[in-house]
Every structure is written in C-alpha cells, then in structure tokens.
Design an enzyme around this catalytic site. Sequence first.
Site, PDB file in Angstrom:
ATOM      1  N   TYR A 197     -12.328  -7.235 -30.629  1.00  0.00           N
ATOM      2  CA  TYR A 197     -12.362  -8.001 -29.381  1.00  0.00           C
ATOM      3  C   TYR A 197     -12.796  -7.003 -28.315  1.00  0.00           C
ATOM      4  CZ  TYR A 197     -10.637 -10.992 -25.547  1.00  0.00           C
ATOM      5  OH  TYR A 197     -10.519 -11.766 -24.424  1.00  0.00           O
ATOM      6  N   THR A 202     -12.716   3.291 -29.576  1.00  0.00           N
ATOM      7  CA  THR A 202     -13.410   3.361 -28.288  1.00  0.00           C
ATOM      8  C   THR A 202     -12.899   4.467 -27.372  1.00  0.00           C
ATOM      9  OG1 THR A 202     -13.779   2.083 -26.242  1.00  0.00           O
ATOM     10  CG2 THR A 202     -11.775   1.649 -27.432  1.00  0.00           C
ATOM     11  N   ASP A 203     -13.727   4.831 -26.408  1.00  0.00           N
ATOM     12  CA  ASP A 203     -13.338   5.788 -25.373  1.00  0.00           C
ATOM     13  C   ASP A 203     -12.255   5.235 -24.460  1.00  0.00           C
ATOM     14  OD1 ASP A 203     -15.547   4.025 -24.662  1.00  0.00           O
ATOM     15  OD2 ASP A 203     -15.610   5.036 -22.737  1.00  0.00           O
ATOM     16  N   TYR A 258      -7.614  -3.968 -23.078  1.00  0.00           N
ATOM     17  CA  TYR A 258      -8.515  -3.647 -24.181  1.00  0.00           C
ATOM     18  C   TYR A 258      -8.191  -2.280 -24.756  1.00  0.00           C
ATOM     19  CZ  TYR A 258     -12.854  -2.030 -26.395  1.00  0.00           C
ATOM     20  OH  TYR A 258     -13.777  -1.499 -27.264  1.00  0.00           O
TER      21      TYR A 258
END
Length: 295
Positions: free
Chosen positions: A70, A110-111, A134
């Site tokens: 997502y 992710t970063d 997120y």
Amino acid sequence: MRLALLVPGGSGQLGRDLAAKAGPEVEVLAPPSAELNLTSVGDVLSAVGALASRAAASGAFPVVLNAAAYTAVDAAETDEKRAFAVNVDGPRVLAAACASRRVPLVHVSTDYVFAGDASRPYEVTDTLGPHTAYGRTKAAGEDAVLGSGARSWVVRTSWVYGKSGKNFVKTMARLEKEKDTLSVVDDQVGSPTWSADLAAGLVELAGFLAEDGAPASSVLHCTGAGEVSWCGFAKAIFTELGADPSRIKPCTTADYPLPAPRPAYSVLSNASWREAGLTPLRSWDEALKAYFATQ
C-alpha cells in the site's frame, strides 16, 4: 541454478519490471493483486505452495520477491487500517508461508521508515523513526518479515519511478505540457531509483541466494546512486523532455503542505548492497537518461 520467482504485486511498476528483468530462463509467477491478495491467507498459501511445487518439479530454486504494498502515502493518514493490512498483515502471512515451505523471501521496503532528519545517508543499522502512517506500517512490515523465522531479507529503496503506474517522472512529463511554470519543493532530498534498475538488482540478489550466497545483513539498501532535491529532479526531467528547466521554480515544503509529512532527507547508503557483493545501481541521472531513451 535456475530460478523460479513469485512476485506479489506483479501488475505494479516494480512487479512488471521484475518479470521483464528475470529473463526467459527464469520461471516467473507475477500475479496482480486481484489474483494474489496479500490480505487473503488462502491466496498467499496457495501461491507460495504453487511456487514451491513448480520449483521442485523443474529443479529450480524458488524465491519470493514481494513487490506488493500500500503506497498511497497521503491516503494512509486516514486509512491506516487498510495500509496496515497490506503492509504488515500481508507480509507476515507471506513470510510464514515461506518459512513453512523453506522458500527465501525478499521484501521491498522504503526510505519512509526513517525520520528524514539526517545529515548523511542512512545506514541499515540506523534507528528507525517514521513520521507517517505509511512509514509506520512499512517499518512494522519489516519486523513481521524478519521475525517470522523465514529465510528473509528486507531491501529498502526510495523515490521509485517506472513506465507503469503513477510516479513523479510521469507527473512532471504530463505537467510540462499543461503548465508554463511549475513550483517544486527544493528542501527535500533523496535518491531517485528507476524501477527497471531496482528490478535488475533484486533479480541479481535472488540469483545470489540460489547459489548459496547470503548477505550478512538481513537489511539492504538499494537505490540510484547520488542525491538530488525534488526540484533538481524535476529540472533534470524537463531537460530530458527537451523543455526549459528554468520553468521549474523552487519552493519550500511549507509552501506545499500535504496530509503526510515528507522526509527532508531520505538518502539511503548503498554500502550494505556493495558489501554483499551485489552490483551497485548506476547514478540517478544516468538512469533517468536511460529511462527516457526507452520511451
């Protein structure tokens, strides 16, 4: 040894490139989310079981490369439950299935798991501190995978763009035709990563695992080399489009508020990737030129 890959999220920009980069000698199952929904235990168990069975029958080495996520950063602020289901619960079930079938799992992250307030590239050992829903769900997903008992690795990347899906490069290309000038934030810095380059790196990692290689670190960083602001990136995109980069005007994050706060500095150090013996990705600007050469 031949590879057999399962790529959840096969219809996304990274999933499509993973299938393309695998090559004709690699067996690839790359189902879209409609066919392999990570929030469906039945879907996950069936897909991993099918991969293991096919690999055993053909003498191939099975690896799961999880490209499903997502990724609607702003929407996650008000839909964290859904983001959690896809980014945490799904990978947890996937990792458990991989553990039971003894199938290695590579999970893309992710970063955004970092706070974004560093002054030098983040190492894999740096403390996490996500400031968005997120980022929180992706950090929790990493924990779920690495704590599952599966033979697993997390690969963090950043600022991904590709031919399919929505991304910054495609947005800038569209806006170049619609706007005389554009204001783009100049106080957020990261490393743009072409999904085709990232896919090639992940396939190389899968091949490494098939040959009994195992990176010492369970977390790796893989991004385009170098760093740039969004404004600088936009100017480079305009240049590749043959447009005047001076049409891009710098602005600050405060000038462009969004529901989810963006990290000011999210450059990831690729030292872990190099130390694992894997091929570093080319510089972000070289990759951007190559991307446009394929259009």
